[in-house]
Enzyme design. Structure first.
Site, PDB file in Angstrom:
ATOM      1  N   LEU A  57       1.087  -1.157  -0.196  1.00  0.00           N
ATOM      2  CA  LEU A  57       0.190   0.159   0.231  1.00  0.00           C
ATOM      3  C   LEU A  57       1.047   1.275  -0.024  1.00  0.00           C
ATOM      4  O   LEU A  57       1.825   1.282   0.858  1.00  0.00           O
ATOM      5  CB  LEU A  57      -0.883   0.014   1.255  1.00  0.00           C
ATOM      6  CG  LEU A  57      -2.234   1.070   1.352  1.00  0.00           C
ATOM      7  CD1 LEU A  57      -2.849   0.962  -0.021  1.00  0.00           C
ATOM      8  CD2 LEU A  57      -2.666   0.811   2.619  1.00  0.00           C
ATOM      9  N   ASP A  58       0.831   1.964  -1.001  1.00  0.00           N
ATOM     10  CA  ASP A  58       1.601   3.240  -1.151  1.00  0.00           C
ATOM     11  C   ASP A  58       1.754   4.171   0.007  1.00  0.00           C
ATOM     12  O   ASP A  58       0.749   4.286   0.914  1.00  0.00           O
ATOM     13  CB  ASP A  58       0.964   4.307  -2.085  1.00  0.00           C
ATOM     14  CG  ASP A  58       1.221   3.511  -3.391  1.00  0.00           C
ATOM     15  OD1 ASP A  58       2.089   2.831  -3.895  1.00  0.00           O
ATOM     16  OD2 ASP A  58       0.306   3.729  -4.356  1.00  0.00           O
ATOM     17  N   TRP A  59       2.950   4.735   0.230  1.00  0.00           N
ATOM     18  CA  TRP A  59       3.596   5.682   1.256  1.00  0.00           C
ATOM     19  C   TRP A  59       2.253   6.723   1.499  1.00  0.00           C
ATOM     20  O   TRP A  59       2.015   6.851   2.911  1.00  0.00           O
ATOM     21  CB  TRP A  59       4.589   6.052   0.939  1.00  0.00           C
ATOM     22  CG  TRP A  59       5.238   7.064   2.206  1.00  0.00           C
ATOM     23  CD1 TRP A  59       5.837   6.765   3.494  1.00  0.00           C
ATOM     24  CD2 TRP A  59       5.345   8.413   1.840  1.00  0.00           C
ATOM     25  NE1 TRP A  59       6.300   8.009   3.841  1.00  0.00           N
ATOM     26  CE2 TRP A  59       5.943   9.146   2.814  1.00  0.00           C
ATOM     27  CE3 TRP A  59       4.790   9.358   0.826  1.00  0.00           C
ATOM     28  CZ2 TRP A  59       6.022  10.453   3.322  1.00  0.00           C
ATOM     29  CZ3 TRP A  59       5.035  10.868   1.249  1.00  0.00           C
ATOM     30  CH2 TRP A  59       5.541  11.327   2.547  1.00  0.00           C
TER      31      TRP A  59
END
Length: 207
Positions: free
Chosen positions: A41-43
């Protein structure tokens, strides 16, 4: 049996346990050894991240060939109508190729935790929340999809992966479950029937 952790990943935290650049990692909230993220899951995205100690379960969750549905709550800039959303339902084409059809609908603003820092909005530009479900996992796919139809994503929260959801978990909290895996997966895809996960510890925890 496999161990499965449901974690509500906060905004601006990496989906990994170490980082050489000093950014926030899972180690800050998950004092657990021997589990690994099933996907990422992206930053700058929030919400459900699954971790497991079983390589087979990790592959079932993360591999695009199993087409496990993932549902996102998406705040976009602008006010898309049904005609604007139709290309997403039909399968929009991005620079890296066509997407599979998505399920998407407009929703009222959900009851979520406040994001820190808050989303920057413009008083002269409306915003709209969408519920969007895809069964792929390309890099920053949801953000690219909404931008492609003219409505940039302001906030992105992954709420559900397959049968697992974020219900009852605040940012930084996690829940531990045990999954009974089938003896053999169906050829070419996930098994048709899977025993429901049995919760090991019911109380959400915070680091």
């Amino acid at each position: 049996m496999a161990r499965l952790i449901l974690f509500n990943k906060p905004f601006q935290m990496l989906s990994q346990f170490t980082d050489t650049r000093g950014r926030r990692t899972l180690k800050e909230s998950l004092p657990v050894e021997g589990v690994y993220p099933a996907g990422r899951l992206d930053w700058d995205s929030e919400g459900l991240l699954l971790l497991t100690d079983d390589g087979g379960l990790q592959a079932r969750i993360a591999s695009p060939r199993f087409h496990l549905p993932k549902t996102y709550l998406v705040q976009v800039e602008g006010a898309p109508g049904e005609d604007d959303l139709e290309p997403l339902r039909q399968g929009i084409t991005l620079k890296d190729g066509p997407c599979r059809p998505a399920r998407v609908r407009r929703i009222d603003e959900p009851s979520l935790w406040p994001r820190q820092p808050p989303v920057r909005t413009r008083l002269t530009v409306p915003d709209q929340w969408l519920e969007l479900t895809i069964d792929e996992g390309r890099n920053r796919q949801v953000r690219r999809m909404t931008a492609a139809v003219g409505f940039p994503t302001l906030r992105l929260v992954r709420w559900r992966i397959g049968d697992w959801s974020l219900d009852g978990l605040q940012p930084g909290q996690w829940r531990d479950e045990t999954v009974h895996l089938p003896k053999a997966p169906a050829r070419g895809g996930p098994s048709r029937r899977r025993s429901p996960p049995r919760q090991r510890r019911g109380k959400a925890r915070r680091s």
